[in-house]
Enzyme design. Structure first.
Site, mmCIF file in Angstrom:
data_model
loop_
_atom_site.group_PDB
_atom_site.id
_atom_site.type_symbol
_atom_site.label_atom_id
_atom_site.label_comp_id
_atom_site.label_asym_id
_atom_site.label_seq_id
_atom_site.Cartn_x
_atom_site.Cartn_y
_atom_site.Cartn_z
ATOM 1 N N LYS A 194 0.836 -1.198 0.000
ATOM 2 C CA LYS A 194 0.000 0.000 0.000
ATOM 3 C C LYS A 194 0.875 1.253 0.000
ATOM 4 C CE LYS A 194 -3.602 2.404 2.517
ATOM 5 N NZ LYS A 194 -4.530 2.462 3.631
ATOM 6 N N GLY B 210 -4.845 -1.727 4.943
ATOM 7 C CA GLY B 210 -3.998 -2.839 4.489
ATOM 8 C C GLY B 210 -4.639 -4.199 4.738
ATOM 9 N N GLU C 214 -4.550 -6.656 14.824
ATOM 10 C CA GLU C 214 -4.043 -5.355 14.360
ATOM 11 C C GLU C 214 -5.172 -4.323 14.386
ATOM 12 O OE1 GLU C 214 -0.603 -4.645 11.378
ATOM 13 O OE2 GLU C 214 -2.398 -4.237 10.202
ATOM 14 N N HIS D 232 -4.224 -32.949 17.422
ATOM 15 C CA HIS D 232 -3.065 -33.767 17.782
ATOM 16 C C HIS D 232 -1.895 -32.912 18.249
ATOM 17 C CE1 HIS D 232 -5.013 -37.402 16.221
ATOM 18 N NE2 HIS D 232 -5.561 -36.564 15.355
ATOM 19 N N LYS E 219 9.338 -0.733 13.986
ATOM 20 C CA LYS E 219 9.921 -0.447 12.657
ATOM 21 C C LYS E 219 10.978 0.630 12.781
ATOM 22 C CE LYS E 219 5.713 -1.107 9.885
ATOM 23 N NZ LYS E 219 4.748 -0.435 9.026
HETATM 24 O O1 F6P Z 1 3.330 -3.082 9.712
HETATM 25 C C1 F6P Z 1 1.979 -3.233 9.574
HETATM 26 C C2 F6P Z 1 1.506 -2.897 8.193
HETATM 27 O O2 F6P Z 1 1.439 -1.535 8.019
HETATM 28 C C3 F6P Z 1 0.166 -3.554 7.934
HETATM 29 O O3 F6P Z 1 -0.894 -2.813 8.406
HETATM 30 C C4 F6P Z 1 0.176 -3.721 6.462
HETATM 31 O O4 F6P Z 1 -0.779 -4.644 6.037
HETATM 32 C C5 F6P Z 1 1.602 -4.164 6.231
HETATM 33 O O5 F6P Z 1 2.343 -3.426 7.195
HETATM 34 C C6 F6P Z 1 2.143 -3.928 4.862
HETATM 35 O O6 F6P Z 1 2.116 -2.582 4.508
HETATM 36 P P1 F6P Z 1 2.253 -2.135 2.998
HETATM 37 O O7 F6P Z 1 1.123 -2.732 2.243
HETATM 38 O O8 F6P Z 1 2.223 -0.638 3.012
HETATM 39 O O9 F6P Z 1 3.578 -2.662 2.493
#
Ligand code: F6P
Length: 501
Positions: free
Chosen positions: A186, A237, A323, A354, A463
């Site tokens: 995204k 996302g 999330e 199992h 991150k």
């Molecule tokens: O780190 C979480 C996140 O932002 C999710 O919400 C998202 O689905 C994923 O990372 C990937 O983000 P992107 O599609 O911007 O690469």
């Protein structure tokens, strides 16, 4: 919390105290119509809540909470395209992607994807899809779940992890001259996806494509503009599997299958949008999730699809629920005194029986279980189908009925809750309906808790810190202001650099 909300929680607490003094078997004994009364339907889906520790007065108290939290108002606002992602100031319109009469820009984007999918199938026999989180889990699940429909001769590979083994495996044995690389992101800024994409691009795939809400970034990275498939900021996302993020599904599944998935989701949308709370399956299921978490204090639930093709559903649901609803403050930023969700975990039955079902049956804590059946046709040996059903029914029953024994290790406490659900078939429509059901359940849980389910600020800190530590691990100076444990690990890992064969 306002007076109505307080009143609703008091009513819920009173019902919970009453029900804690009874057993599930007592509830069945007291009401011969219980199984029927607590079984609800929605398009492609039936759910039996009768083995949950609830009854009509308890559900009425949850309905009171829904009213106090303005469930109908929030539902209306979401479907009106109003700003329901309040912290980020935008609407959440993933549902618009599956409308049968979508706005022109969605229709045009879908037509472009369909045409590309048909064209590219002539040029390639493998697709490598790179993305992570919502840009990975959804399409991976769709391809796996609808595997019976796959286009023959088209190999699909996914890689998400920043551990290089993932992307190395993804291209193993493929011919770059016959491969399409799809970069799904995204933001088009995600470290894992961009690192994996750079590696695969250098391997020389014949075609590049991107699914993104940042088309200019994809073009700057090297994807031909014609092969950039956009989606929009208003698609979260983890709600993006209905968008161009699923381009690989249009390629790997025959024409029409993806649209049938959208159609099934739209059927669930109209159920959720119009059914009153008392018959609204996603809303009732959300109420029960909330009831289990906050009225009865169960910190987790286990999601067990009795279907190999739905084995990726728990991983997908972990992101969708945790999330979205793993938040500690309300929409207005007030500290929550109640959680919006518990821990989602699980695996496919019967395999899970199992491994961890021991804990579900005899562990100290009760963990409610949600079992999902495919009531339709099954693949493989015909004799297996009845065995799948027998196992699922038996587990739900054993959890509830338990077993007395003079030997403590062989006794089962029983009285443990479960929901049994079934889709009418593992069709594209039913899968779409099931996934939309879970989206709306997640949304309703957020409404009941008063939070914004569409942001995810909680993923940012890690991150940022990874980016700050990376230069040290790549040979730079150690950061000055760092805790002793992390500093020791930086030193240890720097001393051990090197790649496996
Ligand atoms: O780190 C979480 C996140 O932002 C999710 O919400 C998202 O689905 C994923 O990372 C990937 O983000 P992107 O599609 O911007 O690469």
């Amino acid at each position: 919390m306002n007076a109505n909300q307080n009143q609703a929680w008091n009513a819920i607490a009173a019902e919970a105290e009453r029900l804690k003094r009874t057993t599930l078997l007592d509830l069945f004994a007291a009401d011969p119509a219980r199984a029927e009364a607590l079984t609800f339907t929605a398009p492609h889906l039936v759910a039996d809540f009768s083995k949950q520790r609830i009854d009509a007065p308890a559900l009425a108290a949850m309905a009171q909470l829904a009213t106090a939290m303005d469930f109908e108002g929030w539902r209306e606002r979401m479907f009106a395209g109003d700003i329901v992602n309040t912290t980020e100031g935008r609407p959440a319109m993933h549902w618009a992607l599956r409308a049968s009469d979508p706005p022109p820009e969605i229709r045009a984007a879908q037509a472009k994807m369909t045409a590309f999918a048909q064209r590219i199938r002539r040029d390639v026999d493998s697709v490598v899809h790179l993305g992570i989180g919502g840009s990975d889990l959804g399409p991976r699940l769709i391809i796996d779940a609808l595997g019976a429909h796959r286009v023959r001769g088209m190999t699909m590979r996914f890689a998400a992890n920043i551990d290089g083994a993932d992307v190395r495996d993804a291209i193993e044995g493929l011919d770059p001259a016959r491969t399409l690389l799809i970069v799904a992101s995204k933001t088009f800024t995600t470290q894992e996806t961009l690192a994996n994409a750079a590696f695969v691009r250098a391997w020389g795939p014949a075609h590049l494509a991107a699914a993104t809400a940042a088309p200019d970034k994809a073009v700057a990275w090297g994807v031909p503009r014609d092969n950039v498939f956009p989606f929009w900021d208003w698609v979260g996302g983890r709600y993006s599997l209905w968008s161009s993020v699923s381009l690989c599904c249009l390629i790997a599944l025959p024409s029409g299958i993806f649209h049938r998935l959208l159609a099934g989701a739209e059927e669930m949308d109209s159920h959720f949008r119009t059914a009153p709370f008392a018959r609204n399956l996603p809303a009732l299921s959300a109420a029960i999730q909330m009831w289990n978490r906050e009225a009865l204090g169960h910190g987790a639930y286990a999601l067990i699809p009795y279907s190999e093709r739905l084995r990726l559903l728990p991983a997908y649901m972990q992101q969708l629920e945790m999330e979205s609803n793993g938040k500690g403050v309300s929409r207005d930023g007030d500290k929550l005194s109640r959680s919006a969700c518990g821990v989602t975990w699980g695996a496919a039955g019967t395999n899970a029986q199992h491994s961890f079902f021991q804990l579900l049956h005899q562990g100290v804590e009760e963990i409610p279980v949600e079992l999902i059946l495919n009531a339709g046709a099954h693949e493989g040996p015909p004799s297996h189908r009845a065995k799948v059903f027998a196992n699922a029914l038996a587990q739900a029953r054993a959890l509830m009925v338990g077993k007395a024994s003079s030997e403590p290790h062989r006794a089962f406490p029983g009285d443990r809750a479960s929901t049994l659900m079934a889709i009418d078939a593992l069709s594209p429509e039913a899968l779409g309906a099931l996934l939309a059901f879970y989206e709306h359940r997640t949304f309703t849980q957020a409404v009941l808790a008063g939070i914004d389910p569409f942001d995810q600020f909680g993923v940012e800190l890690g991150k940022e810190m990874a980016n700050a530590l990376l230069p040290t691990l790549e040979g730079g100076a150690a950061p000055a202001d760092i805790d002793a444990s992390t500093a020791a690990w930086l030193k240890r890992l720097r001393a051990q650099r090197g790649n496996a064969p």
